[in-house]
Scaffold this active site. Structure first.
Site, PDB file in Angstrom:
ATOM      1  N   ASP A   1      43.523  23.104 -43.889  1.00 45.22           N
ATOM      2  CA  ASP A   1      42.333  22.511 -43.283  1.00 45.22           C
ATOM      3  C   ASP A   1      41.691  21.508 -44.242  1.00 45.22           C
ATOM      4  O   ASP A   1      41.974  21.508 -45.452  1.00 45.22           O
ATOM      5  CB  ASP A   1      41.347  23.638 -42.942  1.00 45.22           C
ATOM      6  CG  ASP A   1      40.491  23.326 -41.732  1.00 45.22           C
ATOM      7  OD1 ASP A   1      40.339  22.133 -41.411  1.00 45.22           O
ATOM      8  OD2 ASP A   1      39.963  24.269 -41.127  1.00 45.22           O
TER       9      ASP A   1
ATOM     10  N   ASP B   1      38.954  21.466 -32.346  1.00 49.09           N
ATOM     11  CA  ASP B   1      38.278  22.767 -32.303  1.00 49.09           C
ATOM     12  C   ASP B   1      37.780  23.066 -30.899  1.00 49.09           C
ATOM     13  O   ASP B   1      37.332  24.176 -30.617  1.00 49.09           O
ATOM     14  CB  ASP B   1      37.087  22.780 -33.277  1.00 49.09           C
ATOM     15  CG  ASP B   1      37.548  22.991 -34.713  1.00 49.09           C
ATOM     16  OD1 ASP B   1      38.712  23.370 -34.908  1.00 49.09           O
ATOM     17  OD2 ASP B   1      36.737  22.766 -35.634  1.00 49.09           O
TER      18      ASP B   1
HETATM   19  C1  GLA Z   1      37.646  24.204 -39.168  1.00 51.71           C
HETATM   20  C2  GLA Z   1      38.893  24.366 -38.305  1.00 51.71           C
HETATM   21  C3  GLA Z   1      38.773  25.625 -37.477  1.00 51.71           C
HETATM   22  C4  GLA Z   1      38.600  26.821 -38.389  1.00 51.71           C
HETATM   23  C5  GLA Z   1      37.410  26.607 -39.303  1.00 51.71           C
HETATM   24  C6  GLA Z   1      37.321  27.701 -40.357  1.00 51.71           C
HETATM   25  O1  GLA Z   1      36.532  23.958 -38.390  1.00 51.71           O
HETATM   26  O2  GLA Z   1      39.072  23.238 -37.494  1.00 51.71           O
HETATM   27  O3  GLA Z   1      39.905  25.794 -36.664  1.00 51.71           O
HETATM   28  O4  GLA Z   1      39.765  27.015 -39.134  1.00 51.71           O
HETATM   29  O5  GLA Z   1      37.469  25.365 -39.976  1.00 51.71           O
HETATM   30  O6  GLA Z   1      36.258  27.523 -41.194  1.00 51.71           O
END
Ligand code: GLA
Length: 716
Positions: free
Chosen positions: A447, A511
């Site tokens: 990420d 997301d």
């Molecule tokens: C980001 C990612 C999510 C999740 C969060 C965790 O927002 O896009 O899918 O993994 O971080 O903190």
């Protein structure tokens, strides 16, 4: 001095490239549909436009592959460089050409300015994709500051008067915008330090109103995960061009004597209609960009994030793991929250050690539980980041990107590490590979959740150094863990480009798992990248980012467009939901093999309330049609939808694959004939010729807003 004009040809399946040399910098004279083999270089040369205009320079000013201000080019130059404010211009001359079967390499130089340039054009024979590489070498005796270097400058045909680009935000990636190409410069500049939600790293141009199936379209993409500028310009001498290049921060790109800068490649595709561009790019990405693991059947994911967030009690996780396994998940991914001090999103990033308070026995019990079900184990990292509230920051505050004297604004309470420092990469490599080896981790969700702001080493800018340092770190990790799969996530889809995809083989698309919003997000993603790398999960009934409630069918149908998975608290599903989901999961298993080689068609021609697309097997023996009603249709009858990509000479058995016929039937007194006839169990759906399905189309039933249909066509 200029040498005699020569012309050079590259040929591929459906495209010819012709370059003229002899006048300073080579010109891309033709990049279009394949020309007959009998057409000679001399004929092409005769069509070079040498006209000299009134009220202009006395020499013809054709648009070259690196337009030069010193020749009077008043638009964006290919290169803008100087030596501490001196030698503000240059005059590159063509020195040498190397012509191989499918590539042309040109060396250019300005000896007095001490600049050497290398330009390579490579035309892929199968896909007709043109890849352009540009490098600059400082042959002078002092530093050369490069303010701007275009990776490529491509001339646009006269009738390319419309521009299509994608822009977005967190939870709303890949939205398409069109604008007319009026005189002047359209500059899409990304200064987020990562690929960004805001601007996709590519543009398409074509005649006004070019569509999925019509219009000569050109798409240019920069394979880069950082700051970049996409410049589309129309001049009054009739020249129009598209330019793509990295966007250095002030004083960031300074070449020492002898130093070489390789600009990231530009990948260009041309064809009739946007679908043709998508087909070429999908094939290119599959064959030349993605890591090899993407060619194996893509496992069904189950991600813990929206099910438990930071609440990592073993009891909860065990229940979740068991329930996900029962749903048919093949890989369980433990998301954010497993490492030091990480009880919420304000602390812990950088401390890549299992939190002993939450996991007194390490991750082994969780990993064992996952493996007991025969699932793979995946783990979340955000390696490029550090929270000020972390042991790493306490030990190494000097490792963060910064500019002395100005506070760096925090984002999600975090700062960015300077990956160009070898010790930082070493630290991350050690932390990650140790865990991968210890727990035999199969997959990492990598990420990256914030923009780069004040990206320097205290004094000088360092944003440009981040992407190559990241690519290098990923390569080292992959070399040490050869079976490890890595996903690119950046607050969802803020880092999707052909640079990062060389090192990662899956993307967390957004997301936002609301299937109605996803219809647009995924359609945007699939313009450029193939479906099998598009993470697509079945989410909760009420989407966490929008609160919208949708039926399980709509959620599952959308997830089936990509690499299918779950982002749901599987423990809380009732028996009806579990059994419906089992149907879609089985469908994914049944079809994933051909879907990972499938040809994608966006189907235009409907009202905007419907988003429709098809995935067709490469031999056209089977196809899946997805139609999503994002809002209500303005007509009482939605009408017919023309399919694409089928074999016109073959008959197809047409069947509704989604289990929502009863739900949809109540919105009409009678469904269209083909829907009444069909019975999947006895395989007695109507047999219709591919020709009719494509020319007449399939009549759609009334689709209530937020419903979707999944229809299969099997060749008989
Ligand atoms: C980001 C990612 C999510 C999740 C969060 C965790 O927002 O896009 O899918 O993994 O971080 O903190």
């Amino acid at each position: 001095m200029s040498s005699p004009i020569s012309s050079w040809r590259l040929d591929a399946a459906n495209t010819t490239v012709c370059v003229l040399t002899g006048k300073h910098v080579p010109e891309l004279h033709y990049f279009g549909p394949a020309l007959g083999a009998e057409i000679t270089a001399e004929e092409l040369r005769q069509l070079s436009d040498d006209s000299v205009l009134h009220a202009s320079l006395d020499e013809p000013t054709a648009l070259s592959l690196c337009p030069q201000a010193s020749l009077g080019h008043a638009g964006s130059p290919g290169l803008a460089a100087h030596r501490n404010g001196k030698r503000f211009a240059h005059r590159l001359q063509h020195v040498h050409t190397e012509h191989k079967a499918n590539s042309l390499s040109f060396q250019l130089a300005d000896a007095s300015a001490g600049i050497e340039m290398h330009l390579t054009l490579k035309l892929d024979e199968l896909t007709s994709i043109l890849t352009i590489n540009t490098a600059v070498v400082n042959r002078g005796e002092d530093d050369l500051t490069v303010d701007w270097l275009a990776s490529a400058t491509l001339p646009l045909p006269e009738d390319h008067t419309e521009l299509l680009s994608q822009h977005g935000r967190w939870g709303g990636e890949f939205s398409e915008y069109r604008r007319a190409l009026h005189p002047g410069l359209t500059d899409i500049s990304n200064r987020h330090g990562r690929t960004s939600h805001e601007h996709a790293p590519w543009v398409m141009t074509g005649p006004q109103g070019f569509g999925d199936q019509h219009g000569e379209v050109l798409c240019s993409h920069i394979a880069w995960s950082g700051n970049a500028s996409l410049r589309i310009e129309r001049m009054n001498d009739g020249h129009a061009s598209v330019q793509l290049g990295v966007l250095p921060l002030p004083g960031e790109l300074i070449l020492a004597p002898g130093e070489r800068f390789e600009a990231p490649p530009v990948i260009a595709a041309r064809g009739t209609g946007i679908n043709a561009i998508s087909h070429q790019l999908h094939t290119h990405v599959r064959q030349h960009i993605l890591p090899p693991w993407t060619r194996t059947p893509r496992p069904i994911h189950s991600n813990s994030w929206e099910a438990v967030y930071f609440d990592h009690s073993t009891e909860k996780l065990f229940g979740l793991i068991d329930a996900c396994a029962e749903l048919g998940a093949e890989r369980f991914v433990l998301d954010d929250g497993w490492f030091g001090r990480r009880r919420n999103d304000t602390a812990g990033l950088g401390d890549w050690f299992v939190d002993p308070e939450v996991y007194p026995d390490g991750l082994q019990p969780v990993v064992d539980r996952v493996r007991q079900h025969g699932m793979q184990f995946g783990l979340w990292f955000e390696p490029e980041m550090v929270n000020p509230d972390s042991a790493l920051y306490e030990q190494h505050p000097e490792w963060v990107l910064r500019l002395d004297g100005i506070d760096t604004p925090l984002a999600r309470s975090q700062l960015v590490l300077d990956l160009s420092i070898p010790e930082v990469r070493r630290y991350l490599f050690d932390c990650i590979t140790r865990l991968v080896h210890e727990y035999a981790i199969d997959y990492i969700k990598w990420d990256m959740n914030r923009d780069l702001v004040l990206a320097g080493n205290g004094e000088q800018a360092r944003a440009l150094a981040q992407p190559p340092a990241l690519y290098q770190l990923l390569e080292q990790i992959r070399a040490s863990c050869p079976t490890l799969e890595i996903e690119s996530c950046s607050s969802g889809g803020a880092r999707v480009d052909m640079g990062i995809l060389k090192h990662t083989g899956r993307v967390w698309t957004s997301d936002n798992i609301d299937p109605i919003e996803r219809a647009q997000i995924q359609a945007g993603f699939l313009r450029i990248y193939p479906p099998e790398i598009m993470g697509a999960h079945v989410g909760h009934k009420a989407a966490h980012l929008t609160g919208r409630e949708t039926s399980l069918h709509t959620r599952a149908i959308m997830a089936l467009q990509g690499q299918y998975g779950f982002e749901i608290d599987a423990r809380r599903l009732d028996a009806t939901e579990r059994s419906a989901l089992a149907h879609y999961t089985a469908m994914y298993r049944k079809h994933r093999e051909w879907l990972s080689r499938s040809v994608y068609y966006r189907l235009d021609g409907q009202h905007d309330s419907l988003v429709a697309s098809m995935q067709v097997a490469d031999d056209a023996r089977i196809a899946l049609l997805t139609v999503v009603a994002v809002t209500a249709h303005p007509h009482s009858r939605p009408g017919r939808i023309k399919l694409a990509g089928l074999d016109a000479t073959v008959h197809y058995r047409v069947a509704l694959e989604s289990l929502n016929r009863a739900e949809i039937a109540v919105f009409s007194r009678q469904l269209p004939h083909w829907l009444n006839d069909v019975d999947r169990a006895t395989d007695t759906g109507p047999l219709i010729s591919g020709e009719l399905l494509m020319k007449t189309g399939l009549p759609l039933p009334v689709l209530p807003p937020q419903s979707a249909l999944l229809v299969s066509c099997h060749a008989r």
